[in-house]
Write a protein that holds these residues in place. Structure first.
Motif, PDB file in Angstrom:
ATOM      1  N   ASP A 283       0.823  -1.215   0.000  1.00 18.13           N
ATOM      2  CA  ASP A 283       0.000   0.000   0.000  1.00 18.13           C
ATOM      3  C   ASP A 283       0.855   1.262   0.000  1.00 18.13           C
ATOM      4  O   ASP A 283       0.568   2.224  -0.716  1.00 18.13           O
ATOM      5  CB  ASP A 283      -0.932   0.018   1.220  1.00 18.13           C
ATOM      6  CG  ASP A 283      -2.015  -1.052   1.138  1.00 18.13           C
ATOM      7  OD1 ASP A 283      -2.226  -1.628   0.053  1.00 18.13           O
ATOM      8  OD2 ASP A 283      -2.645  -1.322   2.181  1.00 18.13           O
TER       9      ASP A 283
ATOM     10  N   GLU B 213      -8.409  -3.888 -10.834  1.00 22.67           N
ATOM     11  CA  GLU B 213      -9.129  -2.617 -10.773  1.00 22.67           C
ATOM     12  C   GLU B 213      -8.506  -1.661  -9.749  1.00 22.67           C
ATOM     13  O   GLU B 213      -8.541  -0.454  -9.925  1.00 22.67           O
ATOM     14  CB  GLU B 213     -10.623  -2.848 -10.464  1.00 22.67           C
ATOM     15  CG  GLU B 213     -10.932  -3.386  -9.071  1.00 22.67           C
ATOM     16  CD  GLU B 213     -10.522  -4.850  -8.805  1.00 22.67           C
ATOM     17  OE1 GLU B 213     -10.344  -5.186  -7.623  1.00 22.67           O
ATOM     18  OE2 GLU B 213     -10.370  -5.642  -9.754  1.00 22.67           O
ATOM     19  N   GLU B 214      -7.924  -2.215  -8.704  1.00 22.14           N
ATOM     20  CA  GLU B 214      -7.326  -1.397  -7.653  1.00 22.14           C
ATOM     21  C   GLU B 214      -5.977  -0.799  -8.080  1.00 22.14           C
ATOM     22  O   GLU B 214      -5.585   0.261  -7.601  1.00 22.14           O
ATOM     23  CB  GLU B 214      -7.139  -2.264  -6.398  1.00 22.14           C
ATOM     24  CG  GLU B 214      -6.763  -1.508  -5.162  1.00 22.14           C
ATOM     25  CD  GLU B 214      -6.739  -2.382  -3.919  1.00 22.14           C
ATOM     26  OE1 GLU B 214      -6.068  -1.986  -2.957  1.00 22.14           O
ATOM     27  OE2 GLU B 214      -7.376  -3.454  -3.910  1.00 22.14           O
ATOM     28  N   TYR B 215      -5.282  -1.488  -8.988  1.00 21.88           N
ATOM     29  CA  TYR B 215      -3.923  -1.084  -9.334  1.00 21.88           C
ATOM     30  C   TYR B 215      -3.746  -0.691 -10.796  1.00 21.88           C
ATOM     31  O   TYR B 215      -2.639  -0.376 -11.225  1.00 21.88           O
ATOM     32  CB  TYR B 215      -2.944  -2.216  -8.983  1.00 21.88           C
ATOM     33  CG  TYR B 215      -3.000  -2.611  -7.531  1.00 21.88           C
ATOM     34  CD1 TYR B 215      -2.600  -1.723  -6.538  1.00 21.88           C
ATOM     35  CD2 TYR B 215      -3.480  -3.853  -7.141  1.00 21.88           C
ATOM     36  CE1 TYR B 215      -2.651  -2.071  -5.201  1.00 21.88           C
ATOM     37  CE2 TYR B 215      -3.535  -4.217  -5.802  1.00 21.88           C
ATOM     38  CZ  TYR B 215      -3.129  -3.317  -4.843  1.00 21.88           C
ATOM     39  OH  TYR B 215      -3.191  -3.666  -3.514  1.00 21.88           O
TER      40      TYR B 215
ATOM     41  N   HIS C  28      -6.238  -8.099  -8.069  1.00 22.09           N
ATOM     42  CA  HIS C  28      -7.026  -6.881  -7.882  1.00 22.09           C
ATOM     43  C   HIS C  28      -6.695  -5.845  -8.963  1.00 22.09           C
ATOM     44  O   HIS C  28      -6.267  -4.732  -8.655  1.00 22.09           O
ATOM     45  CB  HIS C  28      -6.754  -6.283  -6.493  1.00 22.09           C
ATOM     46  CG  HIS C  28      -6.864  -7.279  -5.389  1.00 22.09           C
ATOM     47  ND1 HIS C  28      -8.078  -7.696  -4.891  1.00 22.09           N
ATOM     48  CD2 HIS C  28      -5.924  -7.953  -4.693  1.00 22.09           C
ATOM     49  CE1 HIS C  28      -7.867  -8.584  -3.928  1.00 22.09           C
ATOM     50  NE2 HIS C  28      -6.574  -8.760  -3.790  1.00 22.09           N
TER      51      HIS C  28
END
Length: 96
Positions: free
Chosen positions: A59, A88-90, A86
């Protein structure tokens, strides 16, 4: 809660790391260029395994990349797996 710190040398090589009681218990080895942040390796002391330290460093690294408008090159298996799990998060920082 563990604090993630960053050390970089003059060539912008270094690591995000976590210390507990004066001992380093986690490290994410990186290199920074004009446009990219390459993650080479992530390691957590086996006695601290399962406490979320790798995620804390992930993070912090992603926040740093976003603040400095860098694309992340995930050569490290841990980071690559998290990016794939993930996307979409990165997606904004992932250099595929």
């Amino acid at each position: 809660m563990s604090e993630v710190k960053l050390r970089l040398d003059a060539r912008k090589r270094g690591a995000f790391y976590i210390e507990e009681e004066g001992k380093q218990v986690g490290e994410m080895v990186i290199g920074v260029s004009e446009t990219a942040l390459t993650v080479y390796h992530t390691e957590v002391d086996e006695n601290m395994s399962g406490k979320g330290l790798a995620k804390l460093m992930l993070d912090e690294m992603v926040d740093y990349a976003r603040k400095h408008e860098l694309q992340v090159v995930p050569l490290c298996e841990y980071v690559h797996v998290q990016f794939k799990r993930h996307p979409e998060e990165y997606q904004d920082v992932w250099k595929k």
